[in-house]
Design an enzyme around this catalytic site. Structure first.
Site, mmCIF file in Angstrom:
data_model
loop_
_atom_site.group_PDB
_atom_site.id
_atom_site.type_symbol
_atom_site.label_atom_id
_atom_site.label_comp_id
_atom_site.label_asym_id
_atom_site.label_seq_id
_atom_site.Cartn_x
_atom_site.Cartn_y
_atom_site.Cartn_z
ATOM 1 N N LYS A 267 46.417 54.633 43.829
ATOM 2 C CA LYS A 267 45.004 54.455 43.514
ATOM 3 C C LYS A 267 44.077 54.757 44.695
ATOM 4 C CE LYS A 267 45.563 53.087 39.252
ATOM 5 N NZ LYS A 267 45.085 51.795 38.770
ATOM 6 N N SER B 207 42.554 44.393 38.456
ATOM 7 C CA SER B 207 43.506 43.298 38.635
ATOM 8 C C SER B 207 44.236 43.395 39.966
ATOM 9 C CB SER B 207 44.533 43.293 37.495
ATOM 10 O OG SER B 207 45.290 44.494 37.504
#
Length: 298
Positions: free
Chosen positions: A7, A35
């Site tokens: 990411k 999250s």
């Protein structure tokens, strides 16, 4: 990979792109909801992209049951955390509120085109390395899917590099099956209202959106779902055999590769021999997950 997942690629691309046109002062606030993996990615990207002229300050909206290891990392990278209930709606509402009250730039974890583009560099490297090591191309690639930012970027990359000869398979927990249901019904669907999002694959709780759904609809060959036990078994297998501490979200892809339905459909006599799996992250509370494995007899 920095921050323990892919990411970071998308987050850094988005933050640096935003900085190129930012002219509002010495501080640029950014916000997202996540999250954990995109949360860490944006936190570190903000820290690394800050310059002598402009400091990037990140605020992260996280569900109240996010893994402690992920929350600790976000704080260590210098971001502010705002906790909310464990629903996608609560995350989005709080992020919207922060944008409205602070003027922060919102960096969506999966819908932002700059994030999608950054994530797609994974398969640029994957395809190149497989060619170097095996002397051939991938016949199929399995990618875990949640909000689909990582998946969409790499779906586009794979189709561009390998065309229709590669089978692109998405992997999803049965407990978080919005992509599978959307793909089957041919329209974008969210989680069912009564879905408590109780999956060990906490990184895959978000859903497809208007930018990622068309990529899935038009370019993906298949989507398989797997049970919580299958996910834990696959995660344990990778820990033991590869000595790589993946998180259960990454184990979802391995679980699909071991799944009977997948192996009956995609066989060697149909040209599927070289199968790649994207292990999407390694931010895992090992003690907690090992306890869950023990509870089911693994």
């Amino acid at each position: 990979q920095k921050t323990g997942s892919f990411k970071f690629r998308g987050a850094l691309n988005a933050v640096k792109s935003e900085l190129e046109t930012y002219e509002c002062g010495p501080s640029m606030p950014v916000v997202t909801h996540s999250s954990g993996n995109h949360a860490q990615a944006l936190a570190l990207a903000s820290k690394m992209a800050s310059t002598a002229v402009t400091t990037v300050n990140a605020t992260i909206v996280m569900p109240n049951n996010a893994p402690l290891v992920k929350k600790a990392a976000v704080q260590d990278f210098g971001a502010e955390i705002v906790m909310v209930e464990n629903t996608n709606e609560a995350r989005e509402e709080e992020a919207d509120r922060i944008v409205e009250t602070t003027g922060a730039k919102f960096v969506h974890p999966s819908e932002d085109p700059r994030v999608i583009a950054g994530q797609g560099t994974v398969c640029l490297e994957f395809v190149e390395q497989v060619r170097e090591i095996a002397g051939k191309d991938l016949d199929a690639v399995i990618i875990p899917v949640g909000g689909d930012g990582l998946a969409s970027g790499n779906i586009i990359c794979l189709r561009g590099l390998l065309g229709d000869k590669v089978k692109i398979i998405l992997a999803e927990p049965s407990e978080l099956d919005d992509a599978k249901r959307s793909f089957t019904e041919g329209k974008l669907l969210k989680h069912s209202p009564d879905n408590q999002l109780n999956s060990v694959a906490d990184g895959l709780k978000t859903t497809l959106g208007p930018n990622t759904w068309p990529v899935v609809r038009d370019l993906v060959d298949d989507i398989f779902t797997v049970s919580e036990e299958e996910i834990l078994r696959a995660t344990k297998l990778v820990w033991e055999r590869l000595k790589v501490a993946i998180e259960p979200s990454a184990g979802v892809g391995v679980a699909v590769a071991r799944n009977t339905e997948f192996n009956q459909k995609y066989t060697r006599d149909k040209g599927i021999e070289n199968v790649g799996i994207i292990l999407c992250g390694g931010n895992v509370d090992i003690i907690k997950i090992a306890s869950m494995m023990k509870d089911i007899g693994l």
